[in-house]
Motif scaffolding. Structure first.
Motif, PDB file in Angstrom:
ATOM      1  N   SER A 202      61.033   6.271 -56.488  1.00 10.59           N
ATOM      2  CA  SER A 202      61.240   7.901 -56.564  1.00 10.59           C
ATOM      3  C   SER A 202      62.157   8.199 -57.934  1.00 10.59           C
ATOM      4  O   SER A 202      61.726   9.040 -58.676  1.00 10.59           O
ATOM      5  CB  SER A 202      62.027   8.338 -55.417  1.00 10.59           C
TER       6      SER A 202
ATOM      7  N   ASP B 153      55.396  11.855 -54.655  1.00 14.12           N
ATOM      8  CA  ASP B 153      56.307  10.761 -54.135  1.00 14.12           C
ATOM      9  C   ASP B 153      56.311  10.893 -52.451  1.00 14.12           C
ATOM     10  O   ASP B 153      56.587  11.596 -51.858  1.00 14.12           O
ATOM     11  CB  ASP B 153      57.794  11.243 -54.489  1.00 14.12           C
ATOM     12  N   GLU B 154      55.487   9.658 -52.334  1.00  8.86           N
ATOM     13  CA  GLU B 154      55.145   9.604 -50.853  1.00  8.86           C
ATOM     14  C   GLU B 154      54.856  10.752 -50.072  1.00  8.86           C
ATOM     15  O   GLU B 154      55.261  11.218 -48.927  1.00  8.86           O
ATOM     16  CB  GLU B 154      56.409   8.817 -49.979  1.00  8.86           C
TER      17      GLU B 154
HETATM   18 MG    MG Z   1      61.416   6.974 -52.796  1.00  7.84          MG
END
Ligand code: MG
Ligand code: ADP
Length: 240
Positions: free
Chosen positions: A41, A161-162
């Motif tokens: 991240s 991000d995910e």
């Molecule tokens: Mg992360």
């Protein structure tokens, strides 16, 4: 298109990124995998300056992101980001969520912004929800709106991000499908994901991060089929 040179990031004393070098070419889809806490991240957030860069450089095209002369808002307009939590504005309907940034930052008028928003909502299969509020949508639908909202800025690249990690399993596919279509249209994308199937199928390259380093990178065939590093092998052994 995106170039990262010797990127270091500290949070106080803690060194989270320990010298990352990487280049993402136009229209490339790069999937970033790795254990929790490895810096994935932070790596994404440094690309569009959501985090201050401690040392090294990030370039978007010819523009050095972490140059004091660079306008951060311009960078963020060029590089869209989609988070695990969709972060739609709860008090605005879906259409208003999508038109807001292009009107405020790109200075396009409401009629044009709405036309664009309807087009993008159609693209993610949600134009019928234009006048609903976020809480009336499922998580998967909200995430598709978040993607449309990011696209409304006409970014040169998209960071994810995910994007499916907060979703119930039955909603993962519809979001991945939208991302896959975007990749097929030639969007440059960096995707942090636990969806190994997506990384394998849609990624042009896969990056394995661990402990603040890029341990290994390659095509999906190389990285999944013939990992070189023991750390990569150990990680894949757990997730595959
Ligand atoms: Mg992360
Ligand atoms: P990942 O996304 O791979 O799980 P992160 O980039 O979120 O990893 O985090 C990497 C490391 O940086 C972790 O040790 C995390 O605790 C730390 N970290 C992340 N954000 C902050 C912050 N704002 N302040 C202090 N430490 C942070």
């Amino acid at each position: 298109m995106i170039k990262i040179e010797n990127l270091h990031k500290y949070f106080g004393e803690l060194e989270v990124l320990k010298g990352i070098d990487y280049e993402i070419k136009e229209k490339e889809v790069v999937c970033v995998i790795g254990p929790s806490g490895s810096g994935k991240s932070t790596f994404l957030r440094c690309i569009n300056l959501l985090e201050e860069i401690t040392d090294g450089a990030v370039y978007i095209g010819d523009v050095k992101v972490n140059d004091p002369k660079t306008n951060i808002n311009e960078i963020r307009a060029e590089v869209g980001m989609v988070f695990q939590q969709f972060n739609l504005f709860p008090h605005m309907n879906i259409l208003d969520n999508v038109v807001m940034a292009p009107m405020q930052i790109r200075k396009i008028n409401r009629a044009q912004a709405e036309e664009l928003a309807h087009e993008l909502l159609k693209k993610v299969g949600l134009d019928s929800k234009a006048y609903n509020y976020p809480e009336q949508l499922s998580g998967g639908q909200q995430q598709r709106v978040a993607i449309a909202r990011a696209l409304a800025m006409k970014p040169k690249a998209m960071l994810f991000d995910e994007p499916t990690s907060a979703l119930d399993p039955e909603m993962v596919k519809e979001v991945l499908e939208v991302m896959k279509n975007l990749a097929a249209e030639g969007m440059t994308m960096v995707v942090v994901t636990h969806e190994m199937g997506f990384a394998r199928e849609v990624g042009d390259r896969v990056v394995f991060m661990d402990g603040g380093y890029i341990v290994e990178e390659g095509t999906p065939e190389e990285l999944f089929g013939n990992p070189k590093s023991d750390r990569t092998k150990a990680f894949l052994g757990k997730v595959l």
